[in-house]
Design an enzyme around this catalytic site. Structure first.
Site, PDB file in Angstrom:
ATOM      1  N   LYS A  95       0.855  -1.188   0.000  1.00 43.42           N
ATOM      2  CA  LYS A  95       0.000   0.000   0.000  1.00 43.42           C
ATOM      3  C   LYS A  95       0.888   1.234   0.000  1.00 43.42           C
ATOM      4  O   LYS A  95       1.658   1.454   0.920  1.00 43.42           O
ATOM      5  CB  LYS A  95      -0.905   0.010   1.238  1.00 43.42           C
ATOM      6  CG  LYS A  95      -1.626   1.351   1.459  1.00 43.42           C
ATOM      7  CD  LYS A  95      -2.537   1.360   2.696  1.00 43.42           C
ATOM      8  CE  LYS A  95      -3.090   2.760   2.972  1.00 43.42           C
ATOM      9  NZ  LYS A  95      -3.970   2.812   4.168  1.00 43.42           N
ATOM     10  N   ASP A 119      -2.479  10.410   3.203  1.00 42.78           N
ATOM     11  CA  ASP A 119      -3.872  10.024   3.413  1.00 42.78           C
ATOM     12  C   ASP A 119      -4.590  11.076   4.263  1.00 42.78           C
ATOM     13  O   ASP A 119      -4.498  11.071   5.480  1.00 42.78           O
ATOM     14  CB  ASP A 119      -3.929   8.648   4.102  1.00 42.78           C
ATOM     15  CG  ASP A 119      -5.361   8.181   4.336  1.00 42.78           C
ATOM     16  OD1 ASP A 119      -6.294   8.796   3.768  1.00 42.78           O
ATOM     17  OD2 ASP A 119      -5.537   7.196   5.082  1.00 42.78           O
ATOM     18  N   LYS A 179     -10.021  13.253   7.651  1.00 48.04           N
ATOM     19  CA  LYS A 179      -9.547  12.933   8.991  1.00 48.04           C
ATOM     20  C   LYS A 179      -9.494  14.187   9.847  1.00 48.04           C
ATOM     21  O   LYS A 179      -9.348  15.285   9.320  1.00 48.04           O
ATOM     22  CB  LYS A 179      -8.117  12.366   8.908  1.00 48.04           C
ATOM     23  CG  LYS A 179      -8.002  10.979   8.328  1.00 48.04           C
ATOM     24  CD  LYS A 179      -6.542  10.530   8.317  1.00 48.04           C
ATOM     25  CE  LYS A 179      -6.404   9.130   7.751  1.00 48.04           C
ATOM     26  NZ  LYS A 179      -7.065   8.087   8.547  1.00 48.04           N
ATOM     27  N   ASP A 236       1.838   6.617   5.279  1.00 49.00           N
ATOM     28  CA  ASP A 236       0.823   5.645   4.881  1.00 49.00           C
ATOM     29  C   ASP A 236       1.247   4.870   3.619  1.00 49.00           C
ATOM     30  O   ASP A 236       0.458   4.136   3.039  1.00 49.00           O
ATOM     31  CB  ASP A 236      -0.517   6.369   4.656  1.00 49.00           C
ATOM     32  CG  ASP A 236      -1.712   5.457   4.858  1.00 49.00           C
ATOM     33  OD1 ASP A 236      -1.559   4.407   5.517  1.00 49.00           O
ATOM     34  OD2 ASP A 236      -2.802   5.799   4.360  1.00 49.00           O
ATOM     35  N   ASP A 267     -12.040   7.275   3.508  1.00 43.71           N
ATOM     36  CA  ASP A 267     -10.829   7.094   4.307  1.00 43.71           C
ATOM     37  C   ASP A 267     -10.416   5.614   4.380  1.00 43.71           C
ATOM     38  O   ASP A 267      -9.316   5.297   4.812  1.00 43.71           O
ATOM     39  CB  ASP A 267     -11.047   7.666   5.713  1.00 43.71           C
ATOM     40  CG  ASP A 267      -9.750   7.861   6.468  1.00 43.71           C
ATOM     41  OD1 ASP A 267      -8.670   7.785   5.835  1.00 43.71           O
ATOM     42  OD2 ASP A 267      -9.806   8.100   7.691  1.00 43.71           O
ATOM     43  N   GLU A 294      -9.304   3.809   2.125  1.00 46.50           N
ATOM     44  CA  GLU A 294      -8.804   3.863   0.751  1.00 46.50           C
ATOM     45  C   GLU A 294      -7.767   2.791   0.462  1.00 46.50           C
ATOM     46  O   GLU A 294      -7.558   2.422  -0.695  1.00 46.50           O
ATOM     47  CB  GLU A 294      -8.217   5.253   0.468  1.00 46.50           C
ATOM     48  CG  GLU A 294      -6.757   5.485   0.891  1.00 46.50           C
ATOM     49  CD  GLU A 294      -6.523   5.377   2.392  1.00 46.50           C
ATOM     50  OE1 GLU A 294      -7.493   5.507   3.163  1.00 46.50           O
ATOM     51  OE2 GLU A 294      -5.365   5.159   2.807  1.00 46.50           O
ATOM     52  N   ARG A 324      -7.614  -0.464   1.086  1.00 43.63           N
ATOM     53  CA  ARG A 324      -8.184  -1.676   0.482  1.00 43.63           C
ATOM     54  C   ARG A 324      -8.624  -1.424  -0.962  1.00 43.63           C
ATOM     55  O   ARG A 324      -8.626  -2.338  -1.787  1.00 43.63           O
ATOM     56  CB  ARG A 324      -9.336  -2.180   1.373  1.00 43.63           C
ATOM     57  CG  ARG A 324     -10.479  -1.235   1.488  1.00 43.63           C
ATOM     58  CD  ARG A 324     -11.344  -1.481   2.730  1.00 43.63           C
ATOM     59  NE  ARG A 324     -10.722  -0.955   3.958  1.00 43.63           N
ATOM     60  CZ  ARG A 324     -11.304  -0.986   5.155  1.00 43.63           C
ATOM     61  NH1 ARG A 324     -12.490  -1.519   5.312  1.00 43.63           N
ATOM     62  NH2 ARG A 324     -10.670  -0.496   6.213  1.00 43.63           N
TER      63      ARG A 324
HETATM   64  N1  BES Z   1      -4.041   4.795   6.822  1.00 47.51           N
HETATM   65  C1  BES Z   1      -5.175   4.595   7.632  1.00 47.51           C
HETATM   66  C2  BES Z   1      -4.903   3.637   8.798  1.00 47.51           C
HETATM   67  C3  BES Z   1      -3.920   4.118   9.827  1.00 47.51           C
HETATM   68  C4  BES Z   1      -4.350   4.813  10.937  1.00 47.51           C
HETATM   69  C5  BES Z   1      -2.580   3.838   9.715  1.00 47.51           C
HETATM   70  C6  BES Z   1      -3.448   5.223  11.892  1.00 47.51           C
HETATM   71  C7  BES Z   1      -1.671   4.245  10.667  1.00 47.51           C
HETATM   72  C8  BES Z   1      -2.113   4.938  11.765  1.00 47.51           C
HETATM   73  C9  BES Z   1      -6.334   4.033   6.810  1.00 47.51           C
HETATM   74  O1  BES Z   1      -6.377   4.442   5.502  1.00 47.51           O
HETATM   75  C10 BES Z   1      -7.581   4.494   7.450  1.00 47.51           C
HETATM   76  O2  BES Z   1      -7.850   5.658   7.408  1.00 47.51           O
HETATM   77  N2  BES Z   1      -8.322   3.563   8.024  1.00 47.51           N
HETATM   78  C11 BES Z   1      -9.533   3.874   8.692  1.00 47.51           C
HETATM   79  C12 BES Z   1     -10.575   2.869   8.250  1.00 47.51           C
HETATM   80  C13 BES Z   1     -11.961   3.241   8.641  1.00 47.51           C
HETATM   81  C14 BES Z   1     -12.414   4.447   7.841  1.00 47.51           C
HETATM   82  C15 BES Z   1     -12.865   2.078   8.376  1.00 47.51           C
HETATM   83  C16 BES Z   1      -9.271   3.781  10.185  1.00 47.51           C
HETATM   84  O3  BES Z   1      -8.495   2.921  10.605  1.00 47.51           O
HETATM   85  O4  BES Z   1      -9.811   4.584  10.912  1.00 47.51           O
HETATM   86 ZN    ZN Z   2      -4.599   5.008   4.651  1.00 50.02          ZN
HETATM   87 MN    MN Z   3      -7.479   6.248   5.238  1.00 50.03          MN
END
Ligand code: BES
Ligand code: ZN
Ligand code: MN
Length: 496
Positions: free
Chosen positions: A261, A266, A273, A284, A343, A345, A347
């Site tokens: 990834k 992000d 966010k 990310d 967010d 994204e 996957r």
């Molecule tokens: N890149 C983030 C996950 C992440 C969060 C990595 C904190 C490192 C530290 C990912 O793209 C994301 O935003 N995931 C969301 C998913 C949710 C929207 C279902 C998350 O984990 O909040």
């Molecule tokens: Zn992300």
């Molecule tokens: Mn995200």
């Protein structure tokens, strides 16, 4: 920083780090120096709480004829393992740099009852020292001399330095590739955007013999990678697909695929966010960083394996042209995806990258790394990455490789009940589960829907491991988690 191995000299001078076992058991060198200094080491231990416990150190200053004398706690003799040796090497470097030392000698006394041979101990000390010496200070223009790295030379003293050199030759190739990955992950997103990531990968990996191809948006559009492109469509920066191949194994051997990834930043997109901590999202792309570093390492050590690495590189931004919650896309696989949360994204870009690599390269196994969910940090903290897989043998091999080098994994569950949570009312699936529960699992379930029949697949959620507060062998910041893990897994599974 240079590391050298040498035999025991007649006497020690300068800065010397030496072993002390549990319960203040001075090992041979410490004993000799204690005698030479009229018992200074013993007195220092009396005046402190240092007992020789594992990874504790005590520094003694002001002894005539010596610089710093660093007592290294090795703990119980039998327990001096590779990890502890690496930690000790790293601790010495940290102390040497903060004390402004230019050179230091680390003495490997044979420890009674220890299973690890002194040559191995020496090699792992050297590895730990090198890994800890990494710095990302290119943007610091006002560092005072005392803030800069001072250490230039580490000499590891061991009976049988030639053997130690041979042992180290197996560990050393990883260092440059780990540093390459740490550089990629540390760079801010204004500097390292998808095209720049791809350019650096191409420059560095071509040098070691990896074949590198870069696909832009037009090419991905032609292939039908609509879901990946949707994530990047709100960004001024062009999305890229980085494809790296290293085919040095038997012709008959189906390749292994590594997928990363690479979200260079992000913001969350329209599902934006919160501001606090958003700067972290420059890393990310750590999954892509690990895959790229691993490919570099495999080639640098001329691995006898067929490996293809693929990185989906995008930037997730809010914009007039960004995708919206509710949008439905047709993926490269033909399956449709409803985007509930922009967010989620990672996957989305991975599903098309995974399908592409399976279609084109027919891998026997596919291991994907991503900073995919915050939920995996809730579950496992910063100790272990989450491992999701459809194959127990692959899982066990990955876990074994992780334990071997100190990058730990914990297997997480998958199953039809979790899978149901991502069914959509309008499309084949949606990109998030219902609520927040099992957030890392539903993310993995989404990915599993893009695994083809007969492919052994593993997803490593490295969100908690990519960036760290620092430890003995890793300075604060990018860890390059996954580089050595993937390399070790391939070495153990496909090259013997
Ligand atoms: N890149 C983030 C996950 C992440 C969060 C990595 C904190 C490192 C530290 C990912 O793209 C994301 O935003 N995931 C969301 C998913 C949710 C929207 C279902 C998350 O984990 O909040
Ligand atoms: Zn992300
Ligand atoms: Mn995200």
């Amino acid at each position: 920083m240079k590391v050298e191995f040498s035999a025991f000299p007649r006497a020690f001078t300068g800065n010397v780090a030496m072993f002390v076992g549990a319960d203040k058991q001075l090992q041979a060198t410490a004993k000799a120096i204690d005698t030479a200094t009229g018992g200074a080491l013993g007195r220092a231990m009396e005046a402190s709480r240092f007992t020789g416990a594992k990874s504790k150190t005590l520094t003694v200053l002001g002894q005539a004829g010596y610089g710093r004398l660093i007592l290294l706690g090795v703990g119980k003799a039998r327990e001096l393992d590779a990890r502890t040796a690496e930690a000790l090497g790293g601790l010495v470097v940290a102390e040497a740099d903060s004390a402004g030392l230019k050179a230091v000698t680390i003495v490997v006394d044979p420890v009674k009852g220890n299973r690890l041979q002194p040559a191995q101990v020496a090699a792992h000390i050297a590895l730990g020292a090198q890994l800890r010496s990494y710095r990302f200070d290119k943007y610091k223009t006002k560092q005072k001399p005392e803030q800069k790295a001072s250490l230039e030379q580490v000499t590891v003293v061991v009976a049988g330095p030639a053997e130690a050199r041979r042992a180290y030759a197996h560990l050393e190739p990883a260092i440059d590739s780990v540093f390459f990955t740490r550089d990629l992950v540390s760079e801010p997103a204004n500097v390292l955007y998808p095209a720049e990531f791809a350019r650096r990968a191409k420059t560095e990996l071509t040098k070691v013999g990896v074949k590198v191809e870069i696909l832009g948006e037009a090419e991905m559009k032609k292939l039908g990678m609509n879901v990946l492109l949707a994530v990047g469509q709100g960004s001024e920066r062009e999305s890229q697909l980085l494809v790296m191949t290293w085919m040095n194994g038997p012709k008959s051997q189906k390749p292994v695929a590594l997928v990363g990834k690479g979200v260079c930043f992000d913001t969350g997109g329209i599902s934006i966010k919160p501001a606090g901590g958003m700067e972290d999202m420059k890393w990310d792309m750590a999954g892509a960083g690990a895959v790229t570093g691993a490919m570099r390492l495999l080639a640098a050590r001329k691995a006898r394996a067929n490996v293809v690495g693929i990185c989906a590189l995008v930037e997730n931004m809010p914009d007039g042209n960004a995708q919206r919650p509710g949008d439905v896309w047709t993926s490269l696989s033909g399956q449709t995806v409803e985007v509930i949360n922009t967010d989620a994204e990672g996957r989305l870009i991975l599903c098309d990258a995974m399908w592409h690599v399976q279609q084109k390269y027919k891998p026997q196994a596919m291991v994907e790394l991503s900073t995919l969910t915050g939920a995996i940090i809730v579950a496992l903290g910063h100790e272990r990455a989450g491992l999701f897989s459809n194959d127990t043998r692959l899982s066990n091999r990955l876990r074994a490789a992780g334990s071997e080098i100190g990058e730990k994994l914990w297997r997480m569950p998958l199953g039809p009940k979790y899978d149901k949570l991502i069914d959509s009312d309008i499309a084949d699936m949606k990109n998030v589960g219902g609520g927040r529960e099992a957030g890392s699992v539903t993310a993995a379930q989404f990915l599993q829907r893009f695994v083809q029949e007969g492919v052994a697949w593993a997803h490593l959620d490295i969100a908690g491991m990519a960036w760290g507060k620092g430890n003995e062998t890793t300075p604060k910041g990018a860890t390059a988690f996954g580089v050595r893990l993937l390399d070790t897994w391939i070495a153990n599974s496909y090259e013997r």
